[in-house]
Scaffold this active site. Structure first.
Site, PDB file in Angstrom:
ATOM      1  CG  ASN A   7      -2.011  -1.005   1.145  1.00 47.34           C
ATOM      2  OD1 ASN A   7      -2.635  -1.183   0.106  1.00 47.34           O
ATOM      3  ND2 ASN A   7      -2.239  -1.715   2.243  1.00 47.34           N
ATOM      4  CE1 TYR A   8      -0.663   2.061   3.564  1.00 54.20           C
ATOM      5  CE2 TYR A   8       0.788   0.574   4.707  1.00 54.20           C
ATOM      6  CZ  TYR A   8      -0.473   1.059   4.469  1.00 54.20           C
ATOM      7  OH  TYR A   8      -1.546   0.539   5.132  1.00 54.20           O
ATOM      8  CG  LEU A   9       7.255   1.057   0.718  1.00 55.16           C
ATOM      9  CD1 LEU A   9       8.286  -0.021   1.000  1.00 55.16           C
ATOM     10  CD2 LEU A   9       7.772   2.414   1.177  1.00 55.16           C
TER      11      LEU A   9
END
Length: 887
Positions: free
Chosen positions: A845-847
């Protein structure tokens, strides 16, 4: 109870702060395995703080000085005059419009390189729907310059739907990339296959190594020099392919096409088969009954089903939890009021209930399932796949796309996460009357696979979900979306990361603004600036208010005074439960003004009062949109996570490193980001066992090296004086050798028995006579004789190899083993370091996945060592990033 969370002094430089972080804790709320029909179900898709982020050090960027219309208030750091209540009337502020940024930090530099069209990876694995899948229900005012052929609207930057944060508007649709013309000239058969018919099978293609490097890259499958073509010019697969030709599907390369929309429409036509409901309950055999006060109880099916939910979980941690037991018993008694025991038994005491007979029955059924033959398992899987086949795909604008979570959750007991107050409550069976179906106007209405009619059928092409319903535990909406690798989800993901990259052009100015407001005379502005400091520097989630029946988890805006402790001169201690009830505990040194502000905010307040009583998530995000269009706290965190990860990878010098050393460096960077984002987990219960197995395997490699050394000494005694070979392996003693050889002998005998049985099965299938038992006995005799020889060699420093080798061959074999031993030691170190860190959350989700793809190309690391097949499927648009791409 929460478990200790790893911390590291090496992470302090990420924050731009001096952090002393005592070990925090993760919840012990890991779900136990019960019946196959029992699943967690605690997959809320409407949480505002669904997007973990991280922190990075502020860059020094030269910008023109800002001219303020009012004089900045002056605060004497040592004076107590600042600690008086601030003015309530707002003062005039400098405008927050974007200004030119002549310099940007290296970590956030945009690469102008184009995608490399020859390095493409696709995958066909279906990815389960994740928490960031969410409906798009708000319209944007964006307008495309001209109507596209196929309108596919992008989701908002996170894909999250948050009913409690209505002020977060969808991001303005980004201008779609220009449609790229496909190559018409065919240079080779392979190029023709790649350009004309890109299929999901291409995920398995590995670019051949041309530099002659010695990196441990998996060998690609052999490909024929001549590719046979069918009538349509497509390559014909070889006989070794297990999957049929018709199962291969074209992947819609939306990132190359013109997929712009009018700001609201996501699709033109949509056709699907609905959802699959779980099978009806089958009563237990008459001889399997729970007991109450030592006597068997005859329960009707409805009450027996609920009792069985608990019986299946009897040996899990959940059944030892007081809250879980209390909630289960209350709901079960409610069911028994409508469906009382058939024999008139009155069940009033939970302690008198004995669910052991049910548990033993379920365990026996599980054992039977495990004992199934391979053919029986294949037949069962085939029947299941055939039943689900029509539900796995839908037709979106005429394209066949995979559906994500098309199965409706079966009833069961809610397990929750952490200290959730409703864990143990009964999850009701979902029926067609509970579900709203979304389908195209001209498409046939799906027919449910159980009796009943849909709650409603709608034709809303401004949302991306296919079906939804409301679960009874927390009242959360459950949605069926397309799979993670679908075009709609891919557009949403790419838009999210591009919005985060856009933030780097504004972040320096935003930081200047909130730093100035840390001394504002308006209390609301000062609180907002302090909250922004925490979100930026400490990677705190924005946070939302929680109801009384929800877990007491908080974020930045919902912090209470009890969660922040001040320690002179300028240390603050955070101690609260974050998302999923993960404990956030850190002691951090902050700027003097931040410390002073917190002291002001806590004055004349009780412990249970809000620290930021004049700021909430809505007002914070509303302010952020004035700083940059579409900016929310989630975007801030995504930006910080990816930029920090990029910087950590770039700081590592990996020249001459082995593949395992490179993987360790990558995982270390991922782990540091995850720790800062509080992506913690409880250490797996089997961690110690798995670590011991790895250590035993490590010693086994050293045992093999010892045998090769001894064989080398037998060839030429001069090697005994060679420093490289003369020393014994330190942790391979006589006791280990005896134990290892005995275990190895048992495994070899078992392997021979299985091979013998398999060979006989094949012979019978071919209509031939099976081998006699004497054949097996002879094989076992040979194995035992070999190990008797090994036993005689113990302690003699002699070794007899099955195949004679020269000294040069033995040297090469030892060198290869040395590399394996070193690499495996690094694996052990990496596994142990990450036992309490959830690395997958960041990757999913975040990188920005392009960071990983480019890094793998730079360092010649196979992508499959870092990205699972599911992730390759989820991010097909990122697979073409060139090696010079930077976030």
């Amino acid at each position: 109870m929460p478990s200790e969370a790893p911390t590291s002094a090496n992470n302090n430089h990420l924050l731009g702060l001096k952090s002393v972080a005592p070990k925090g804790h993760s919840p012990a709320g890991a779900n136990g395995n019960g019946r196959s029909s029992l699943i967690d179900g605690d997959l809320s898709m409407s949480e505002d703080d669904d997007m973990p982020l991280t922190v990075r050090k502020s860059e020094s960027v030269s910008t023109p000085p800002r001219r303020l219309k009012r004089k900045k208030p002056v605060y004497a750091e040592s004076s107590s005059d600042d600690d008086t209540p601030l003015a309530s009337s707002p003062a005039k502020r400098a405008p927050t419009a974007a200004v030119a940024m002549p310099g940007a930090a290296e970590v956030t530099t945009i690469s102008t390189s184009r995608f490399n069209g020859k390095q493409k990876l696709q995958a066909e694995a279906e990815s389960p729907s994740s928490d960031d899948d969410a409906p798009i229900v708000r319209k944007s005012n964006g307008r495309a310059k001209k109507p596209p052929k196929k309108k596919v609207k992008k989701e908002d930057n996170d894909g999250d739907f948050d009913a409690s944060s209505s002020d977060e508007k969808p991001l303005a649709p980004k201008k779609p990339p220009a449609s790229r013309k496909r190559k018409t000239k065919v240079e080779s058969d392979t190029e023709d296959e790649l350009v004309k018919k890109p299929t999901v099978k291409r995920a398995k293609k590995v670019k051949k190594e041309e530099d002659g490097s010695g990196s441990e890259v998996p060998k690609p499958k052999k490909r024929a020099t001549k590719v046979a073509k069918d009538d349509n010019g497509s390559a014909i697969k070889g006989k070794g392919k297990k999957k049929k030709e018709e199962e291969e599907e074209e992947v819609f390369r939306w990132w190359e096409a013109d997929v712009g929309g009018d700001g609201s429409v996501k699709w033109q036509t949509l056709e699907h088969s609905g959802v699959i409901f779980p099978p009806p309950y089958e009563p237990l055999p008459k001889n399997v009954k729970m007991k109450y006060n030592g006597k068997e109880v005859a329960l009707p099916p409805d009450a027996e089903e609920v009792a069985g939910f608990y019986g299946a979980m009897l040996e899990t941690d959940h059944a030892q939890d007081a809250t879980f037991n209390k909630n289960f018993f209350e709901d079960w008694k409610t069911v028994m009021k409508k469906h009382p025991p058939l024999d008139g038994t009155k069940i009033t005491s939970f302690t008198q209930c004995d669910f052991r007979p049910m548990y033993e029955y379920f365990e026996a059924e599980r054992a039977k399932k495990k004992a199934m033959t391979q053919q029986e398992k294949k037949d069962a899987k085939k029947a299941k796949d055939e039943m689900e086949a029509k539900y796995t795909h839908c037709l979106l604008d005429g394209r066949k796309e995979k559906v994500g979570n098309f199965r409706v959750e079966p009833p069961g007991l809610f397990r929750g996460r952490g200290e959730h107050p409703k864990k143990g409550c009964l999850k009701f069976r979902v029926r067609p009357e509970d579900i709203i179906i979304n389908v195209g106007k001209d498409a046939p209405i799906p027919v449910p696979n159980m009796a009943g009619s849909w709650k409603n059928v709608q034709h809303d092409n401004t949302v991306t979900w296919l079906a939804n319903w409301t679960e009874n535990i927390n009242g959360n909406h459950k949605y069926v979306f397309l799979a993670a690798g679908s075009s709609l989800k891919g557009q949403s993901d790419k838009s999210k990361f591009e919005k985060a990259r856009e933030l780097k052009n504004h972040v320096h100015r935003i930081r200047q603004n909130y730093t100035r407001d840390l001394k504002s005379k308006v209390m609301a502005d000062r609180q907002r600036a302090t909250a922004m400091y925490f979100i930026d520097k400490l990677a705190l989630r924005a946070g939302n208010e929680k109801g009384e029946d929800e877990a007491d988890t908080v974020g930045c805006c919902s912090l209470r005074c009890e969660h922040v402790t001040l320690e002179a001169p300028n240390f603050i201690i955070f101690d609260f439960l974050g998302k999923d009830s993960i404990r956030y505990y850190k002691r951090i040194e902050v700027e003097a003004q931040i410390f002073k502000n917190l002291r002001i905010f806590k004055e004349n307040k009780n412990d249970d009062d809000n620290l930021f009583d004049r700021v909430n998530t809505s007002t914070l995000n509303k302010h952020l949109t004035t700083e940059m269009k579409g900016l929310t706290a989630k975007v801030f965190r995504t930006f910080n996570a990816s930029s920090t990860f990029q910087r950590l990878l770039d700081e590592e010098s990996l020249e001459g490193a082995t593949t395992q050393e490179k993987l360790n460096a990558y995982n270390k960077a991922n782990r540091m980001v995850a720790i800062l984002c509080n992506h913690q987990r409880a250490a797996p219960k089997t961690h110690d066992q798995s670590m011991e197995k790895m250590r035993q395997k490590h010693r086994a490699l050293k045992y093999e090296r010892m045998k090769l050394r001894h064989a080398l000494f037998a060839v030429d005694t001069k090697y005994k004086k060679n420093k490289k070979y003369k020393d014994d392996e330190s942790d391979v003693d006589d006791d280990f050798i005896a134990s290892y050889e005995d275990d190895l002998k048992e495994r070899e005998v078992e392997k021979a028995q299985k091979r013998f049985a398999k060979d006989n099965e094949k012979l019978v299938e071919d209509g031939k006579s099976p081998q006699a038992d004497s054949v097996l006995q002879e094989r076992i005799r040979i194995i035992k004789a070999e190990f008797e020889t090994l036993a005689e060699e113990r302690g003699t420093k002699e070794a007899t190899l099955k195949k004679s080798r020269t000294a040069a061959q033995l040297e090469d074999a030892i060198d290869k083993l040395d590399g394996k031993i070193k690499g495996f030691a690094l694996q052990i170190e990496d596994r142990d370091a990450g036992k309490e860190v959830a690395l997958g959350t960041s990757k999913i989700n975040y990188l920005d996945p392009r960071i990983t793809v480019a890094w793998c190309k730079i360092h010649d690391v196979p992508l499959e060592k870092l990205f699972s097949k599911t992730l390759v499927t989820k991010f097909p648009w990122a697979m073409e990033a060139e090696q010079d791409w930077k976030f």
